[in-house]
Design an enzyme around this catalytic site. Structure first.
Site, PDB file in Angstrom:
ATOM      1  N   GLU A  32       0.827  -1.213   0.000  1.00 38.72           N
ATOM      2  CA  GLU A  32       0.000   0.000   0.000  1.00 38.72           C
ATOM      3  C   GLU A  32       0.860   1.261   0.000  1.00 38.72           C
ATOM      4  O   GLU A  32       0.734   2.127   0.855  1.00 38.72           O
ATOM      5  CB  GLU A  32      -0.990  -0.015   1.171  1.00 38.72           C
ATOM      6  N   GLU A  78      -6.049  -7.157  -1.875  1.00 40.92           N
ATOM      7  CA  GLU A  78      -6.739  -7.118  -0.583  1.00 40.92           C
ATOM      8  C   GLU A  78      -8.191  -6.701  -0.781  1.00 40.92           C
ATOM      9  O   GLU A  78      -8.452  -5.633  -1.339  1.00 40.92           O
ATOM     10  CB  GLU A  78      -6.094  -6.098   0.380  1.00 40.92           C
TER      11      GLU A  78
END
Length: 323
Positions: A152, A255
């Site tokens: 991320e 995710e």
């Protein structure tokens, strides 16, 4: 070590995946999972044979604490988990956090041991750590099919050095080159949060490419509400199509999750995401991974988006992966 030309195993044409990085710590704490019939079985066996999960995602911290929820996953524990998954016939995505604990849009903290490095030393550390983890995996007979260079990294990585675009691109390149030096067939990934935020992706991915970064795939996270998931999926798919048009890169959703107590909506969300990503143009959609489905409600101080209940039996969420 396998030769530099070594290819990863045959990745599935479409990954139905689960991040299972909490499993070793949960097992050390005594957790034992049951299937929907109440039969206690190995969690990897349940995921594969009941829900068609063919791939796992495993994170590695650099020098983590022994905290089961926020550390624990060093290269050796990750390699042992990868070996279990491979022995079950699954493919492996390795997620390198390049931190001693969580890396995400709000924190990209250098490992303590790297804190005072020059930028050149930092690149060398990324190179060496990436190869060390790949070596640990290969020593267990596993060559990951995919490796995330960071986690991320919506705002860069290894702050503050990697918070400007040029340095960020150089760090991505270093990780990419380290992976390819170990396995030419392994796909490298840049992963951002907020998969429905096109402006973020164009700024970040476009900036990397404009600064000479090499990587193979773009990964996204998406954690919508039970009431807003339809719109979030639509926006994420439209974002993916735009990125394919702009950059020609493959897309993977590394995710997803939804509140544990909204399991029916969660199942619909998983199914929609799977079907729409699989049907992206030119076969560029490569998979969807649920984040830590084996987590029970409130695990690790309050995580609430797993797919198992406190009675250790599953909700219906993972049934969204079944074709």
């Amino acid at each position: 070590m396998l030769p530099a030309g070594q290819h990863a195993g045959a990745a599935p044409s479409f990954a139905k995946g689960a991040d299972i990085s909490w499993v070793p710590g949960m097992e050390a704490q005594g957790y034992k999972w049951k299937d929907k019939n109440g039969v206690q079985r190995d969690i990897i066996d349940i995921l594969k044979n009941d829900y068609q999960i063919n791939s796992v995602r495993i994170r590695v911290f650099v020098n983590p604490s022994n905290d089961y929820g926020n550390g624990y996953m060093n290269k050796d524990r990750a390699a042992a988990l990868a070996q279990r998954a491979k022995n079950a016939g699954m493919s492996v995505m390795l997620t390198l956090h390049y931190s001693d604990s969580w890396a995400d849009p709000g924190q990209q903290t250098k490992p303590a041991a790297w804190k005072n490095y020059t930028f050149q030393q930092l690149m060398d550390a990324v190179w060496n750590h990436t190869r060390d983890v790949m070596t640990a995996m290969q020593s267990k007979g596993v060559t990951p099919d995919w490796v995330q260079i960071g986690n991320e990294t919506s705002n860069g990585m290894l702050w503050e050095d990697g918070s400007n675009m040029k340095n960020y691109a150089w760090l991505v390149n270093t990780g990419h080159n380290a992976v390819k030096s170990m396995s030419t067939g392994t796909k490298t990934i840049v992963h951002l949060a907020g998969g429905d935020d096109n402006a973020l992706y164009v700024w970040n991915i476009g900036g990397l490419i404009n600064n000479g970064a090499n990587f193979d795939m773009i990964a996204m996270s998406l954690y919508p509400s039970a009431s807003g998931w339809n719109t979030a999926v639509t926006n994420t798919v439209n974002n993916a199509k735009d990125l394919i048009n702009r950059y020609g890169k493959e897309i993977i959703i590394s995710e997803i999750g939804m509140d544990n107590n909204q399991a029916a909506a969660g199942k619909s969300f998983v199914a929609a995401m799977k079907n729409q990503i699989r049907n992206l143009p030119n076969g560029k959609g490569k998979g969807v991974f649920y984040w830590e489905p084996q987590a029970t409600p409130g695990y690790n101080g309050g995580y609430g988006k797993g797919a198992w209940q406190s009675n250790m039996m599953p909700t219906v969420v993972m049934e969204g992966f079944i074709d």
